[in-house]
Design an enzyme around this catalytic site. Structure first.
Site, PDB file in Angstrom:
ATOM      1  CB  SER A 144     -26.543  27.034   2.539  1.00  0.00           C
ATOM      2  OG  SER A 144     -25.951  28.321   3.009  1.00  0.00           O
ATOM      3  CG  ASP A 302     -27.140  31.121   5.825  1.00  0.00           C
ATOM      4  OD1 ASP A 302     -26.953  31.096   7.235  1.00  0.00           O
ATOM      5  OD2 ASP A 302     -26.569  30.619   5.284  1.00  0.00           O
ATOM      6  CG  ASP A 304     -26.894  26.375   6.725  1.00  0.00           C
ATOM      7  OD1 ASP A 304     -27.068  27.461   6.308  1.00  0.00           O
ATOM      8  OD2 ASP A 304     -25.853  25.606   6.788  1.00  0.00           O
ATOM      9  CG  ASP A 306     -23.612  27.901   7.341  1.00  0.00           C
ATOM     10  OD1 ASP A 306     -24.389  28.785   6.731  1.00  0.00           O
ATOM     11  OD2 ASP A 306     -22.882  27.077   6.569  1.00  0.00           O
TER      12      ASP A 306
END
Length: 571
Positions: A144, A302, A304, A306
């Site tokens: 993340s 961000d 990734d 999500d």
């Protein structure tokens, strides 16, 4: 075994990966570094595992990945899901693609089908891919928004959601049964590709996701007709670029400016101190681009994709970054106000540390609200439950940490969906002659000034873990009776699933157990303590409400001061 024995086991392994051997040689004799690398196995928790890259049982490397994948393989076999297989995605971090392939090689050794994206993709598209492909599970290799030296292994079930505790517990059990991560067997990649057990996926799944993304748009006329509406977008060196740009184009937004310096995937995240849209510094380049292009909204995702953050101009044409709670309130109000045929069983789902602002907005429109534990897996779990029982119709889910889900074709927080809706909401309010900040002020005047804050204490290593435990124990054994002059009306301990009221009455909390304490204060105020499940941190959440911004700001500070005073002797 002791950490020394674990280190010797690795050091004496003749076939140890060459890069890891070099890293071991570099820290040879450094007992503190060696102990931290070997004093435990990298914890595989309810969301998978996350940690620093490097050699050691407490690090992310090819062997700890194989251990995790071996546990997942046993889970898939127990459910006879070999043919359904596992979808695998990865982000822009160091070793992400390598770890994705290693996962497929371990699964392939068990004759389990793998569908691996041919290049990096967002976490929400992986969630969608699991459902689209009818897979038995999914994996995302990502850390993340953690610093560059981290990576992770996040696991999904066949519904496309992160596994809830009971399911995750089964995987954890299988992972813990792997006796030696150094000797986990893997299949040959070329042979897996030739046999079809490893299939590379890309454009077909992309297009299917983009088709579903069109349903997020509430009113296509808004984004197609508002004059001079301008968007600045930054993927912060991550995975969101292609899908967000195509998605915005689909809803008629052509005046979109991507921050070029942050458009290219970069495992160092070299233009930001942290690739986290919760951090205001991540918006610096987007703000500069926004001033150049007179942008109405800045959107950041961000690595990734999500989590999503937005910034909007104030009356002085300076960009202000909204909190996750503020963005969630604006999105929720827009969705409910524009839906002229709300289902009678509609529901909004948020977490226990998310602002009460959303509940008040939902109540205003006659929509039920539900709180879950922190973690979007619990929201995804409820969506599945309501889908199977028809008890409720899911309308929106969000958490204060910049995670939102609009449509349930994905079952995890989805920054691509949130980017589409955020742009539309900003365009809508511009058509009414208002900025998002002015729209937010209108919500505050209508419902009360809800203000929140989050403090994090980073405590790494063995001593840090002990400090976090001591703080939680202190608040449990010696709970505050008041904070900031506000009486504590109840304390919720999610470890024991008990709510203890000020009069001593004890009630049962019907949520999964978790190491979380929430103190409910009078006048709809609260604070909460929660050790992070993915980082060496303990987090303190705060929420207050008054009838003015000034009063809420002052009250928030005195509540925080009361809590900080109690924790000082632990630092």
């Amino acid at each position: 075994m002791s950490w020394r024995q674990e280190y010797e086991r690795w050091h004496s392994f003749a076939s140890l990966d060459k890069n890891l051997r070099t890293q071991l040689d570099q820290i040879q004799g450094d007992e503190q570094s060696l102990e931290d690398a070997y004093y435990k196995n990298l914890e595989f928790g309810t969301g998978g595992m996350r940690g620093k890259l490097g050699a050691g049982t407490n690090r992310m490397n090819v062997y700890t990945i194989r251990r995790a994948a071996e546990g997942l393989a046993a889970y898939i076999e127990e459910r006879e899901g070999q043919e359904k297989g596992v979808a695998i995605a990865y982000d822009s971090r160091y070793m992400s693609k390598e770890f994705a392939v290693e996962t497929a090689k371990v699964l392939g050794n068990h004759d389990i089908q793998s569908y691996v994206f041919s290049s990096l993709r967002p976490t929400p598209e992986l969630s969608f891919a699991v459902r689209y492909l009818g897979a038995a599970g999914g994996v995302v290799i990502t850390a993340s928004h953690n610093p560059p030296e981290y990576n992770g292994f996040k696991v999904y079930n066949g519904d496309g959601g992160q596994m809830p505790p009971e399911e995750a517990g089964t995987v954890i059990k299988f992972v813990d049964q792997v006796e030696n991560e150094l000797t986990v067997e893997v299949a040959d990649q070329a042979e897996l590709e030739q046999s079809g057990l490893l299939k590379w996926i890309d454009e077909d799944v992309d297009q299917a996701y983009l088709d579903e993304l069109k349903t997020v748009n509430v009113n296509s006329e808004v984004t197609k007709t508002v004059e001079d509406f301008s968007v600045v977008f930054t993927p912060l060196h991550g995975t969101a670029k292609m899908l967000v740009e195509k998605g915005l184009s689909q809803i008629g937004l052509t005046n979109v400016h991507t921050v070029a310096e942050q458009a290219k995937p970069d495992p160092e995240f070299s233009t930001v101190a942290s690739p986290n849209p919760e951090e205001h510094q991540a918006f610096e380049m987007a703000i500069n681009k926004g001033k150049e292009t007179n942008a109405d909204i800045l959107i950041a995702t961000d690595p990734d994709a999500d989590r999503l953050g937005i910034a909007v101009p104030d009356e002085n044409e300076e960009y202000q970054v909204l909190t996750g709670n503020q963005t969630g309130a604006l999105l929720l109000d827009y969705l409910l106000s524009q839906n002229k045929d709300l289902p009678s069983n509609g529901i909004m789902i948020k977490t226990i540390v998310t602002s009460e602002f959303g509940r008040v907005i939902a109540n205003h429109y006659g929509v039920t609200s539900l709180d879950t534990l922190t973690g979007f897996k619990f929201i995804g779990e409820k969506i599945k439950e309501y889908e199977e029982t028809d008890q409720h119709t899911f309308l929106f889910g969000y958490e204060e940490s910049y995670g939102y889900l609009v449509k349930d074709f994905a079952r995890d927080k989805d920054a691509v969906q949130a980017a589409m809706l955020s742009a539309e909401v900003a365009a809508y309010w511009k058509s009414k002659g208002k900025t998002l900040l002015q729209a937010l002020e209108g919500l505050y005047k209508k419902h009360g000034y809800f203000l929140e804050d989050l403090q994090s204490l980073k405590m790494e290593g063995i001593s840090g873990s002990q400090q976090i435990t001591a703080i939680m124990d202190d608040f449990r054994e010696n709970p505050l009776k008041e904070a900031g002059g506000l009486k504590v009306e109840s304390v919720e301990d999610y470890t024991s699933s008990e709510r203890t009221n000020a009069n001593g009455e004890v009630e049962t909390i019907h949520l999964p157990k978790a190491n979380v304490l929430k103190f409910n204060l009078e006048n709809d105020c609260w604070f909460c303590l929660r050790p992070s499940g993915t980082e060496p941190k303990i987090k303190f959440y705060y929420g207050v409400k008054t009838n003015s911004r000034r009063d809420s700001s002052e009250l928030l500070e005195v509540v925080k001061e009361s809590v900080n005073h109690k924790i000082q002797h632990h630092l």
